[in-house]
Design an enzyme around this catalytic site. Sequence first.
Site, mmCIF file in Angstrom:
data_model
loop_
_atom_site.group_PDB
_atom_site.id
_atom_site.type_symbol
_atom_site.label_atom_id
_atom_site.label_comp_id
_atom_site.label_asym_id
_atom_site.label_seq_id
_atom_site.Cartn_x
_atom_site.Cartn_y
_atom_site.Cartn_z
ATOM 1 N N GLY A 212 -8.149 -12.282 7.206
ATOM 2 C CA GLY A 212 -9.514 -11.779 7.370
ATOM 3 C C GLY A 212 -9.542 -10.267 7.210
ATOM 4 O O GLY A 212 -8.587 -9.672 6.695
ATOM 5 N N ASN A 213 -10.628 -9.638 7.621
ATOM 6 C CA ASN A 213 -10.704 -8.176 7.579
ATOM 7 C C ASN A 213 -11.557 -7.682 8.744
ATOM 8 O O ASN A 213 -12.107 -8.468 9.508
ATOM 9 C CB ASN A 213 -11.232 -7.691 6.221
ATOM 10 C CG ASN A 213 -12.632 -8.198 5.948
ATOM 11 O OD1 ASN A 213 -13.574 -7.881 6.669
ATOM 12 N ND2 ASN A 213 -12.778 -9.028 4.913
ATOM 13 N N HIS A 214 -11.645 -6.355 8.875
ATOM 14 C CA HIS A 214 -12.273 -5.761 10.060
ATOM 15 C C HIS A 214 -13.785 -5.598 9.976
ATOM 16 O O HIS A 214 -14.375 -4.932 10.812
ATOM 17 C CB HIS A 214 -11.668 -4.371 10.317
ATOM 18 C CG HIS A 214 -10.257 -4.439 10.824
ATOM 19 N ND1 HIS A 214 -9.930 -5.118 11.968
ATOM 20 C CD2 HIS A 214 -9.101 -3.936 10.333
ATOM 21 C CE1 HIS A 214 -8.632 -5.019 12.173
ATOM 22 N NE2 HIS A 214 -8.105 -4.313 11.194
ATOM 23 N N SER A 215 -14.422 -6.170 8.963
ATOM 24 C CA SER A 215 -15.873 -5.974 8.863
ATOM 25 C C SER A 215 -16.573 -6.521 10.114
ATOM 26 O O SER A 215 -16.302 -7.639 10.556
ATOM 27 C CB SER A 215 -16.405 -6.704 7.619
ATOM 28 O OG SER A 215 -17.792 -6.794 7.685
ATOM 29 N N ALA A 280 -17.964 -8.178 3.298
ATOM 30 C CA ALA A 280 -16.621 -7.788 2.857
ATOM 31 C C ALA A 280 -15.881 -9.092 2.553
ATOM 32 O O ALA A 280 -15.200 -9.657 3.414
ATOM 33 C CB ALA A 280 -15.926 -7.001 3.959
#
Length: 402
Positions: A212-215, A280
């Site tokens: 995943g990512n930090h969005s 994102a």
Amino acid sequence: MSILSGKNILLGVTAGIAAYKSASLVREFIKAGASVKVVMTPASKDFVTPLTLSTLSKNPVESHFYEKDNDNELWNNHVELGLWADYFVIAPATANTMSKMANGTCDNLLLATYLSAKCPVYVAPAMDLDMYIHQSTVNTFAKLKSFGNIIIPATSGELASGLVGQGRMAEPNEIVTFITSDILSQLPLKDKKVLITAGPTYEALDPVRFIGNHSSGKMGFELAKAAANLGAQVILVTGPTNLSLTNNLITVIPVISAEDMYVACHEHFKSIDIGIAAAAVADYRPKKVAVNKIKKKESTLTLELEKTKDILASLGAIKTHQFLVGFALETNNEIEHAKSKLIRKNLDLIVLNSLNDKGAGFKTATNKVTLIDKQDSIQEFPLKSKTEVAKDIINEIIVRYA
Ligand code: CTP
């Protein structure tokens, strides 16, 4: 969420029997999320008490040009009150007060406030049927309308006199519905459908792990609110976030992966007018998703990744009438990269975030953006809260689209 949420509503109460309904009207406005202040004509206090209205509105009620506070006399500033209001609603409005409004008479605080107010003024008349159709009242209505005031028509029914006919003040819920629809009908994105993507996507590795990512999703959610505040019907397709919103103009479609987001966006794309891709989205995902939890057997683990579908580019490839907006998060040659993305993905506008700008990008409450459009116009904005940035972006879309 109602379009009245966060708005300042000044309720003017005049001396008609329908003033007893003003208490419910204050409640309806508060329920809709508005802040309410009440200004009364002196005679209206015979019909409803200031204590009731100040308790319900959670604000002091004003009715004189000045108040006596012990030995001090305090000036009630009608200009300030008029400027505070986003909307001035006079309900009930008697024939007497409306006639004075039409002629510029200014012999009480309510009338002085009316003359100072710059906001839209709604008037809900209440009177007996013969007064309602008297030529003088008809002329008053015409005059008030010519000033830009909006009349909320009285309804028919049994009147205080016992007679039956038109003259009864609209019910508080009807007044709120009338004002809400009137505001919505004038908003620039009324009848427009806006699709917005937000948040990260999670790409599964096995039943318990993902890439995943930090969005945080904040930018997309703020865009959804800003568009809805201007009357748009919003479809918000969002990856996993901690955010939530309740707004009857926003339909939230929660998704997990890039593929889910792709499917949801394509399902709605044909029917929308404006698309904004603020998500994102993961560019790659594990080629194989393990059916069972991956056990730690080896000292290293190599994942094979494959490209996800580029949702925005796929929408750009099939767009017809839609105005399409993308985001570009860049670290170097920002303008050049953003411009090439705008062309490659067939966009009308691109919002550039530079990671070199402090306070811009993921996980922050602020953002600093540069907008680049198809005509190569470049517009830099200062660092602002994401709420303000969202308003800027929506306004720039309206300028180009409408
Ligand atoms: N986007 C998308 N689907 C993807 C990847 C990106 O819809 N699979 C959208 C984003 O929501 C954003 C825009 O495309 O509006 C830009 O994404 P970005 O990842 O910055 O650009 P890429 O085209 O993926 O190029 P690169 O990562 O090489 O900079």
